[in-house]
Design an enzyme around this catalytic site. Sequence first.
Site, mmCIF file in Angstrom:
data_model
loop_
_atom_site.group_PDB
_atom_site.id
_atom_site.type_symbol
_atom_site.label_atom_id
_atom_site.label_comp_id
_atom_site.label_asym_id
_atom_site.label_seq_id
_atom_site.Cartn_x
_atom_site.Cartn_y
_atom_site.Cartn_z
ATOM 1 N N ASP A 35 0.802 -1.163 0.002
ATOM 2 C CA ASP A 35 -0.053 0.138 0.006
ATOM 3 C C ASP A 35 0.802 1.179 -0.012
ATOM 4 O O ASP A 35 2.119 1.245 0.299
ATOM 5 C CB ASP A 35 -0.860 0.041 1.298
ATOM 6 C CG ASP A 35 -2.169 -0.887 1.245
ATOM 7 O OD1 ASP A 35 -2.526 -1.266 -0.132
ATOM 8 O OD2 ASP A 35 -2.907 -1.101 1.924
ATOM 9 N N LYS A 56 -3.981 2.584 -2.500
ATOM 10 C CA LYS A 56 -5.372 3.221 -2.633
ATOM 11 C C LYS A 56 -5.286 4.577 -1.628
ATOM 12 O O LYS A 56 -5.318 4.538 -0.495
ATOM 13 C CB LYS A 56 -6.439 2.305 -2.042
ATOM 14 C CG LYS A 56 -6.432 0.944 -2.897
ATOM 15 C CD LYS A 56 -7.553 -0.011 -2.237
ATOM 16 C CE LYS A 56 -8.923 0.529 -2.645
ATOM 17 N NZ LYS A 56 -9.318 0.438 -4.070
ATOM 18 N N MET A 168 -9.182 9.291 8.619
ATOM 19 C CA MET A 168 -9.770 9.916 7.369
ATOM 20 C C MET A 168 -10.836 10.957 7.625
ATOM 21 O O MET A 168 -11.823 11.263 6.688
ATOM 22 C CB MET A 168 -10.300 8.811 6.506
ATOM 23 C CG MET A 168 -9.353 7.821 5.973
ATOM 24 S SD MET A 168 -10.009 6.431 5.179
ATOM 25 C CE MET A 168 -10.439 5.364 6.659
#
Length: 256
Positions: A35, A56, A168
Amino acid sequence: MSVKVWLVGAGPGDPELLTLKAVKALNQADIVMIDDLVNPAVLEHCPDARIVPVGKRGGCRSTPQAFIHRLMLRYARQGKCVVRLKGGDPCIFGRGSEEADWLTTHGIEVEMVNGITAGLAGATNCGIPLTLRGVARGVTLVTAHTQDDSSLNWPALAQSGTTLVVYMGVAKLPEVRDSLLAGGMRADMPVAMIENASLPHQRECRSTLAGMQQAAHDFQLKSPAILVIGEVAAQQQVRGCSQFVAATPEPVWAQG
């Protein structure tokens, strides 16, 4: 020969926080699917493996999840030792369980290796205990970004009495603030916003719930970052950073 895929948490960024079991898996790897948020320094544990980036990131071009599934399956069926290396922990907002379910459905054995999550490491490096006797009776990990844009039960979170760790959430600071205030959380509730958790360039911004959007703007807070919301965010206990931030209801900034 048994075919297996390792789903490995690389931790929040500091390569010294990698677990021994993660190192063991990397040592055996033929293929490492990595990642974006994984520190490249951990790849010293798999010098002979083929590294396949499958990152991602919000707002960036990302590898489709269906493609990641097919690629893991293809390599596993070729008899390769596959490590799917994820930032933090595979099962904390990391799609680890989705990938494990998909692989087992297709006859592939999966072994999960936990990693330290950013919320824990970032808070510790700022001297913040996520739970504290007499102050915070628990901790709740939530994400401000959902695939279907569904809303969290903000009133329940506001009244939970637990420390909230929001992942996030940088792009949704106004929504987080307004939703918690509407749910009954105090406007002066301490908040810590922690950028690049556990890395040498980790930064922190202390503020209050009501003032966190302006504080983040002045601080130029950027992703990846986590929010710690609760009474413990005013703490300044022993920590991994070299500087301390004074506990105050007003915004105070420091670079760790």
